[in-house]
Design an enzyme around this catalytic site. Structure first.
Site, PDB file in Angstrom:
ATOM      1  N   PRO A   2       0.843  -1.218   0.000  1.00 48.71           N
ATOM      2  CA  PRO A   2       0.000   0.000   0.000  1.00 48.71           C
ATOM      3  C   PRO A   2       0.871   1.258   0.000  1.00 48.71           C
ATOM      4  CG  PRO A   2      -0.611  -1.508   1.786  1.00 48.71           C
ATOM      5  CD  PRO A   2       0.668  -2.004   1.213  1.00 48.71           C
ATOM      6  N   GLU A   3       0.613   2.120  -0.954  1.00 46.31           N
ATOM      7  CA  GLU A   3       1.313   3.395  -1.030  1.00 46.31           C
ATOM      8  C   GLU A   3       0.355   4.501  -0.569  1.00 46.31           C
ATOM      9  OE1 GLU A   3       4.396   4.035  -1.689  1.00 46.31           O
ATOM     10  OE2 GLU A   3       5.122   2.115  -2.454  1.00 46.31           O
ATOM     11  N   HIS A  91      -5.156 -14.645   9.151  1.00 46.62           N
ATOM     12  CA  HIS A  91      -4.494 -13.347   9.012  1.00 46.62           C
ATOM     13  C   HIS A  91      -5.391 -12.171   9.384  1.00 46.62           C
ATOM     14  CE1 HIS A  91      -1.548 -15.820   7.034  1.00 46.62           C
ATOM     15  NE2 HIS A  91      -2.348 -16.059   6.013  1.00 46.62           N
ATOM     16  N   ARG A 110       1.529 -10.807   6.042  1.00 43.51           N
ATOM     17  CA  ARG A 110       2.969 -10.773   6.356  1.00 43.51           C
ATOM     18  C   ARG A 110       3.272 -10.081   7.680  1.00 43.51           C
ATOM     19  NH1 ARG A 110       6.564  -9.492   1.197  1.00 43.51           N
ATOM     20  NH2 ARG A 110       8.158 -10.008   2.732  1.00 43.51           N
ATOM     21  N   ARG A 152      22.590  18.448  -1.990  1.00 43.37           N
ATOM     22  CA  ARG A 152      22.553  16.969  -2.042  1.00 43.37           C
ATOM     23  C   ARG A 152      23.045  16.477  -3.387  1.00 43.37           C
ATOM     24  NH1 ARG A 152      18.516  14.613   1.924  1.00 43.37           N
ATOM     25  NH2 ARG A 152      18.561  12.731   0.655  1.00 43.37           N
TER      26      ARG A 152
END
Ligand SMILES: [Zn+2]
Length: 271
Positions: A2-3, A91, A110, A152
């Site tokens: 999931p983003e 789960h 997971r 950077r």
């Protein structure tokens, strides 16, 4: 995984069912998530009203009074609304019971997700304190991005994915935003001009907005649905398209590795 768009869609899916409701109980069937679900969590939540459901980066924050229940979906987590909860499946690790009988069920094969308590001030929680601005926050603009990238030397893609600079730009969205902005992902961050950074800010936002809009059509997946919520498939310009012709110019898309992640770019459109 999931983003930000999936987490935002989850938030919008939960809000009408859980916002303003009172938590009756927390049932923890397996506390072994990324960090153990604290045994004190139920006592902190039971009897409290969910005043708001907010998102910070990829964390969901269920505001109850001054503190908040902090939820992260990890790699494979989902949080679903059940108005008539079906029997638990494998789960299904945590149920949050609300006063109208609705159950918010946390499912995570997971178990890399998290369910923790964030005391006031919530923003000072160790998982939240060092986060950079949200991509939709007005403070995330070209001047800001220039100020944090001008010294950077690391590649612009790695800078864009650094949560200290801006949150929620995962690998897919970094690849797609850089293509849309015409910036090669390997360019040293300090070498990208303010004008091109302004374009990049716009493209980061529009890429995420399109994914969230796609998520809008899947909102019902979060309520009383048997299947798993899907992850949004945008029509990617470069992501996952190694050796395929660029959708703009036809040049084969190149794939390289940066910071252990797959980078895709068009050597003609991105310079
Ligand atoms: Zn191209």
């Amino acid at each position: 995984m999931p983003e930000l768009p999936e987490v935002e869609t989850t938030r919008r899916g939960l809000l009408p069912h859980a916002g303003g409701r009172t938590i009756v109980a927390l049932r923890v069937y397996d506390p072994r998530l990324r960090w153990p679900v604290p045994p004190t969590l139920e006592g902190l939540l039971a009897g409290r009203r969910i005043d708001a459901i907010e998102r910070r980066s990829k964390y969901l924050l269920f505001r109850v009074g001054e503190g908040a229940l902090l939820v992260h979906l990890g790699m494979t987590g989902s949080l679903r609304v059940h108005t008539r909860p079906p029997p638990r499946r494998p789960h299904d690790h945590v149920d949050l019971l609300l006063d109208d009988g609705t159950v918010l069920r946390y499912h995570d094969p997971r178990r890399f997700g998290a369910m923790l308590w964030a005391p006031a001030p919530v923003e000072a929680h160790p998982l939240l304190a060092a986060l950079g601005p949200e991509p939709f926050d007005p403070t995330f603009d070209a001047a800001y991005l220039r100020s944090v990238t001008k010294r950077r030397r690391a590649a612009i893609k790695l800078a864009l994915m650094d949560n200290h600079l801006v949150v929620g730009v995962g690998n897919i969205y970094a690849n797609e935003s850089l293509f849309r902005a015409g910036i090669r992902p390997t360019t040293g961050a300090h070498r990208v001009t303010a004008r091109r950074l302004a374009r990049l800010v716009d493209e980061v936002r529009s890429t995420l907005e399109e994914a969230i809009a796609k998520g809008g059509s899947t909102l019902r997946d979060y309520v009383d649905s048997a299947g798993e919520p899907g992850y949004f498939q945008l029509d990617y310009f470069v992501y996952g398209r190694e050796a395929l012709p660029c959708r703009v110019c036809g040049t084969p898309i190149r794939a390289i590795r940066q910071g252990g992640r797959a980078t895709y770019y068009c050597p003609n459109c991105q310079r």
